[in-house]
Design a protein around this motif. Structure first.
Motif, PDB file in Angstrom:
ATOM      1  N   ALA A 198       0.843  -1.162  -0.023  1.00  0.00           N
ATOM      2  CA  ALA A 198      -0.014  -0.052   0.212  1.00  0.00           C
ATOM      3  C   ALA A 198       0.841   1.212  -0.187  1.00  0.00           C
ATOM      4  O   ALA A 198       1.670   1.510   1.330  1.00  0.00           O
ATOM      5  CB  ALA A 198      -0.554   0.201   0.921  1.00  0.00           C
ATOM      6  N   ASP A 199       0.065   2.039  -0.781  1.00  0.00           N
ATOM      7  CA  ASP A 199       1.447   3.640  -0.550  1.00  0.00           C
ATOM      8  C   ASP A 199       0.413   4.876  -1.102  1.00  0.00           C
ATOM      9  O   ASP A 199      -1.180   4.335  -1.785  1.00  0.00           O
ATOM     10  CB  ASP A 199       2.479   3.525  -1.764  1.00  0.00           C
ATOM     11  CG  ASP A 199       1.815   3.463  -2.956  1.00  0.00           C
ATOM     12  OD1 ASP A 199       0.787   4.002  -3.284  1.00  0.00           O
ATOM     13  OD2 ASP A 199       2.719   2.792  -3.860  1.00  0.00           O
ATOM     14  N   SER A 204      -4.827   6.274  -5.613  1.00  0.00           N
ATOM     15  CA  SER A 204      -4.788   5.343  -6.737  1.00  0.00           C
ATOM     16  C   SER A 204      -3.940   5.283  -7.755  1.00  0.00           C
ATOM     17  O   SER A 204      -3.803   5.406  -8.831  1.00  0.00           O
ATOM     18  CB  SER A 204      -6.233   5.285  -6.727  1.00  0.00           C
ATOM     19  OG  SER A 204      -6.654   6.990  -7.739  1.00  0.00           O
ATOM     20  N   GLY A 205      -2.830   7.548  -7.028  1.00  0.00           N
ATOM     21  CA  GLY A 205      -2.085   7.906  -8.299  1.00  0.00           C
ATOM     22  C   GLY A 205      -0.475   6.654  -8.799  1.00  0.00           C
ATOM     23  O   GLY A 205      -0.456   5.485  -7.354  1.00  0.00           O
ATOM     24  N   SER A 206       0.133   6.968  -9.163  1.00  0.00           N
ATOM     25  CA  SER A 206       1.194   6.467  -9.944  1.00  0.00           C
ATOM     26  C   SER A 206       2.174   7.107  -9.080  1.00  0.00           C
ATOM     27  O   SER A 206       3.719   6.126  -8.962  1.00  0.00           O
ATOM     28  CB  SER A 206       1.487   5.718 -10.946  1.00  0.00           C
ATOM     29  OG  SER A 206       1.014   7.228 -11.667  1.00  0.00           O
ATOM     30  N   TRP A 218      -4.220   3.439   8.015  1.00  0.00           N
ATOM     31  CA  TRP A 218      -4.209   4.255   7.387  1.00  0.00           C
ATOM     32  C   TRP A 218      -4.792   3.558   6.051  1.00  0.00           C
ATOM     33  O   TRP A 218      -4.473   1.956   6.159  1.00  0.00           O
ATOM     34  CB  TRP A 218      -3.108   5.307   6.658  1.00  0.00           C
ATOM     35  CG  TRP A 218      -2.351   5.031   6.365  1.00  0.00           C
ATOM     36  CD1 TRP A 218      -1.416   4.318   7.408  1.00  0.00           C
ATOM     37  CD2 TRP A 218      -1.255   4.039   5.364  1.00  0.00           C
ATOM     38  NE1 TRP A 218       0.208   3.651   6.933  1.00  0.00           N
ATOM     39  CE2 TRP A 218      -0.844   3.503   5.595  1.00  0.00           C
ATOM     40  CE3 TRP A 218      -2.085   3.699   3.582  1.00  0.00           C
ATOM     41  CZ2 TRP A 218       0.849   2.990   4.010  1.00  0.00           C
ATOM     42  CZ3 TRP A 218      -1.746   4.009   2.863  1.00  0.00           C
ATOM     43  CH2 TRP A 218      -0.188   3.205   3.123  1.00  0.00           C
ATOM     44  N   ASN A 219      -5.581   3.594   5.412  1.00  0.00           N
ATOM     45  CA  ASN A 219      -5.920   3.061   3.694  1.00  0.00           C
ATOM     46  C   ASN A 219      -5.917   3.856   3.033  1.00  0.00           C
ATOM     47  O   ASN A 219      -5.625   4.913   2.601  1.00  0.00           O
ATOM     48  CB  ASN A 219      -8.236   2.765   4.589  1.00  0.00           C
ATOM     49  CG  ASN A 219      -7.938   1.330   2.837  1.00  0.00           C
ATOM     50  OD1 ASN A 219      -8.237   2.547   1.994  1.00  0.00           O
ATOM     51  ND2 ASN A 219      -8.378   0.646   3.294  1.00  0.00           N
ATOM     52  N   GLU A 220      -5.353   3.226   1.891  1.00  0.00           N
ATOM     53  CA  GLU A 220      -4.423   3.752   0.683  1.00  0.00           C
ATOM     54  C   GLU A 220      -5.378   4.249  -0.360  1.00  0.00           C
ATOM     55  O   GLU A 220      -5.400   5.066  -0.665  1.00  0.00           O
ATOM     56  CB  GLU A 220      -4.067   2.648  -0.521  1.00  0.00           C
ATOM     57  CG  GLU A 220      -3.272   2.538  -1.709  1.00  0.00           C
ATOM     58  CD  GLU A 220      -2.527   1.803  -2.502  1.00  0.00           C
ATOM     59  OE1 GLU A 220      -1.280   1.539  -2.573  1.00  0.00           O
ATOM     60  OE2 GLU A 220      -3.569   0.243  -2.494  1.00  0.00           O
ATOM     61  N   SER A 221      -6.797   4.105  -0.036  1.00  0.00           N
ATOM     62  CA  SER A 221      -7.917   4.480  -0.915  1.00  0.00           C
ATOM     63  C   SER A 221      -8.256   5.487  -0.193  1.00  0.00           C
ATOM     64  O   SER A 221      -8.673   6.545  -0.600  1.00  0.00           O
ATOM     65  CB  SER A 221      -9.028   3.348  -1.251  1.00  0.00           C
ATOM     66  OG  SER A 221      -9.643   2.834  -0.472  1.00  0.00           O
ATOM     67  N   THR A 222      -8.184   6.143   1.138  1.00  0.00           N
ATOM     68  CA  THR A 222      -8.882   6.910   1.704  1.00  0.00           C
ATOM     69  C   THR A 222      -8.196   7.916   2.822  1.00  0.00           C
ATOM     70  O   THR A 222      -7.896   9.111   3.327  1.00  0.00           O
ATOM     71  CB  THR A 222     -10.353   6.151   2.391  1.00  0.00           C
ATOM     72  OG1 THR A 222      -9.303   5.975   3.416  1.00  0.00           O
ATOM     73  CG2 THR A 222     -11.011   5.274   1.985  1.00  0.00           C
TER      74      THR A 222
END
Length: 182
Positions: free
Chosen positions: A60-61, A75-77, A131-135
């Motif tokens: 996750a990042d 969600s970005g790269s 933490w959650n990558e998408s939030t």
């Protein structure tokens, strides 16, 4: 497969890879061959594992931005850290659940691909909140990290940079600290 990049000021970091070498029991010497191929016998073995998004393990990042406190870019790269007109931080986490909890970590490192025309030292800290990558955002995470510098790496030009993560990985695997990442 999503490639991860970290921008350090003007730097790009990608191809995030984490790895650990673990000392455990050799199941061939009479052990039960428990989780991860580790048994209960007395002969010790060293096993190394690499975690990489898209090929092995869950990674996750997400970057977070002080100037955009409710913005999520998980969600970005690209990842950013340092000061790029505004303060930015990047969060990284590897799922280490495949490593047995009693394992002794002999080495662990994280490698990132960077580009930065300026020589910059990046400080690595242990995250202290889940933490959650998408939030995740600056508002939800902000300063939830240990102020103690766990490791550092230096940028300056394009190339792979590696930092030592053995101490933190040992804490996470043993349960001494929750694995909330870097």
């Amino acid at each position: 497969m999503r490639s991860s990049r970290v921008f350090l000021g003007t730097a790009v970091v990608g191809s995030m890879v984490g790895g650990a070498c673990v000392v455990g029991e050799d199941p061939a010497s009479g052990g039960s061959g428990g989780a991860g191929g580790f048994g209960e016998a007395s002969a010790a073995i060293t096993q190394c594992v690499t975690f990489r998004r898209g090929s092995n393990g869950t990674v996750a990042d997400a970057p977070i931005w002080q100037a955009y406190p409710t913005y999520n870019e998980g969600s970005g790269s690209n990842l950013w850290t340092g000061k790029t007109g505004t303060r930015a931080r990047s969060l990284l986490r590897f799922d280490l659940s495949s490593i047995p909890s009693g394992a002794a970590i002999t080495s662990a490192s994280v490698s990132l691909y960077t580009s930065n025309s300026h020589l910059t030292t990046v400080n690595v800290h242990r995250a202290t909140a889940s933490w959650n990558e998408s939030t995740v955002t600056w508002s939800s995470f902000g300063t939830s990290y240990d102020s103690t510098i766990a490791s550092t790496f230096t940028t300056g030009g394009w190339g792979t940079r590696t930092f030592n993560a053995a101490g933190l990985v040992q804490q996470w695997v043993s349960g001494a600290a929750p694995n909330d990442g870097f």
